[in-house]
Design an enzyme around this catalytic site. Sequence first.
Site, PDB file in Angstrom:
ATOM      1  CB  SER A  82      -0.581 -10.018   7.323  1.00 42.46           C
ATOM      2  OG  SER A  82       0.624  -9.325   7.208  1.00 42.46           O
ATOM      3  CE  LYS A 115       7.267  -7.607  10.852  1.00 42.03           C
ATOM      4  NZ  LYS A 115       8.037  -8.357   9.838  1.00 42.03           N
ATOM      5  NE  ARG A 136       2.237 -14.333   6.256  1.00 41.13           N
ATOM      6  CZ  ARG A 136       2.155 -14.016   7.553  1.00 41.13           C
ATOM      7  NH1 ARG A 136       0.983 -14.059   8.160  1.00 41.13           N
ATOM      8  NH2 ARG A 136       3.230 -13.669   8.224  1.00 41.13           N
ATOM      9  CE  LYS A 290       2.364 -11.417  18.336  1.00 37.82           C
ATOM     10  NZ  LYS A 290       2.777 -12.832  18.306  1.00 37.82           N
ATOM     11  CE  LYS A 314       8.853  -4.091   8.625  1.00 36.55           C
ATOM     12  NZ  LYS A 314       8.481  -4.562   7.274  1.00 36.55           N
ATOM     13  CB  CYS A 411      25.970  -0.456 -30.432  1.00 38.50           C
ATOM     14  SG  CYS A 411      24.772   0.873 -30.138  1.00 38.50           S
TER      15      CYS A 411
END
Length: 679
Positions: A82, A115, A136, A290, A314, A411
């Site tokens: 991951s 992403k 995965r 990366k 993110k 009710c």
Amino acid sequence: MICIKDLILKLQARVRYYGYLYYSLNTSRISDSRYDFLVEKLRFLEKKYHNLLLNKDSPTLTIGAPVIIGLKKCQHITPMLSLNHVFDIHNYLKFDKKIKDFLKDKYISFCCELKIDGLALNLIYKKGILLKAITRGDGMIGEDVTNTVRMISSIPRQLQGINIPNKLEVRGEIFMLKSEFIRFNNEASRSHAKVFSNTRNAAAGLLRQKTIKNHIVKNLMFCCHGYGYYPRYTNSCNHYGRLKQLHCWGLPISGYNSILESHLDILDFYKKIKNIRNFLNFDIDGIVIKVNSIVLQHKLGFMSRAPRWAIAFKFFDQEKTSKVLKVIYQVGRTGVITPIAKIDPICISGVIIKSVSLYNFREIEKLDICIGDFVKIKRSGDVIPKIINVIKGYRSKTIKKIIVPTFCPVCKSVLKIDCRYSKIRCVQGLKCKEQLKKSLYYFCSKNGLNIYGLGFKIISKLVDNNFIKKFSDVFNLDSNLLVRLSDVGKKLANKIINSINQSKEITLSKFLCALGIKEIGSIKSDIIAKHFLSINNLINSTFQDFCSLKGIGFKAAHNLFNFINEESNKNSIIGLSKTLNISLYNTHYNITKADSNPFFQKNVVISGSLSSFSRIEVINLIKKMGGRVMSNVSIATNYIIVGVNPGQKFYKSKELNIKILLEHCFLDIVKTFYIDKKF
């Protein structure tokens, strides 16, 4: 210390559960940021109290989630790891500094990619021909989706070009275009089929079909972003070069990949992608950074679940403004009343939002929200809509205060309100039709009796038409009665009745779980069943009996005692016990040999992989033979089952002189006690 240990174990279970929902069932209960916060909190606690609790099955050390039972399993050539996540500049700069401090004066460039919000996929090519396509899974073993993937037009069945390696592992993302998603949901809505909430869930659902039923599968998209096994003799010595080589062989790659050096350039790339995010025809939730050099990647190495040379940066959740039109009140299975705000419909990340949960009345007080207010709404992690705050500057004189209800909206009984207004509850139990519907739905679900076809829609109609007034009425249904409901044909009615008849054979543990008692799930049901052995023993037990059970806390014991001693519940349990064949073990298990069974009421640990069984099959077999599967070896462990490549558990068990069972010994025991299993 005991409290800290319990906290860590509960947090591990919680993170594991949310991970299972996301990776295996394509659903989300919490946002990405909330999930990552829980993981970081767990990692901090495990590091701080490492001497207190060592658990190699912790979700901080594992990848993805177990594969879904029913789909064929397949092993990756190399582990499919991951990525660690960051959500802000500060944490990204920490990652950047770590990399540069470790590599010192070496020249470093980074490959920055999108992403894509999809499902991770591993493609295995042999001599240029697509051999396997695997999800995965847990990083080592995933689901075999080869037949579905062969239909996807963006994935080549055969690689083209020169110097194609004999063996190649390609990693990428399966996703659905936003335009295709809208078309798919429109078609599904017209044909009354399942409508998906977002593109990722749609892509994952279509990919995991056991039989290909939908032609839209061919229009799923694939984008290659990496590789597993990649031959070293190729000329490419950097990540971007290898991606370009994969593209030359016919695999699609992103056109947004960029090679950047400084953190300032990377932050500019992040901002640029964030600005164009809504204009793309596919969903993304960040960028991936990366280290480009393969040599430097190897030098940096890996952690247990993620590489040190890559990180996902993110995006924050998107926010939009809407108006609160009214507030309605939902009655939950346990009677808790939840206020729901109905808002002017808004679209966030391609999803139309019309309702937002207000959770409880303390949250309403905290937000100071009124009917008619304009509010800011975000989809946490692009999934769950949530009101962030009220825009007080837009507040008009026509707003109305949200009144705490006095009577149940279904009710009409008087509601019980706690002193802090955190919870308001209808105490009528199964006399309240909404609670009856939701309790019946749970009773018939996979957690309960697993009755095919009795979904919430059909159960609601049965209750509204007074065909069902209590649990035992389910077993009085017949196909002629069911076909009187709209949307139920003769064929479905017969299937439901057959499933009801099959469900009458049930274990005590499963029966207890099906009752839906608050805080009594499958694990606690198992503990209770093994202790009391029968319904009669259970309903004649005292509160102290429940409190004395190991693994059953005070609250759970209190809820169990109150439920069983409520007159209508007790009558319902007794009535069901006469209708159902409730046994301590499954009917295909040899009960007569339970006492001589070596696993009966024993603690068992598993180490290594077994060729005859998956890990989940081993766990289920041991449970069916009355054993308890433990995560770690201790002096309380009775047996350790050892397969191929055992870990530290095996060596620790030798030190503690724990009885070791090799796979063939375990197989012999299973053959003796598990009659219907064919070997």
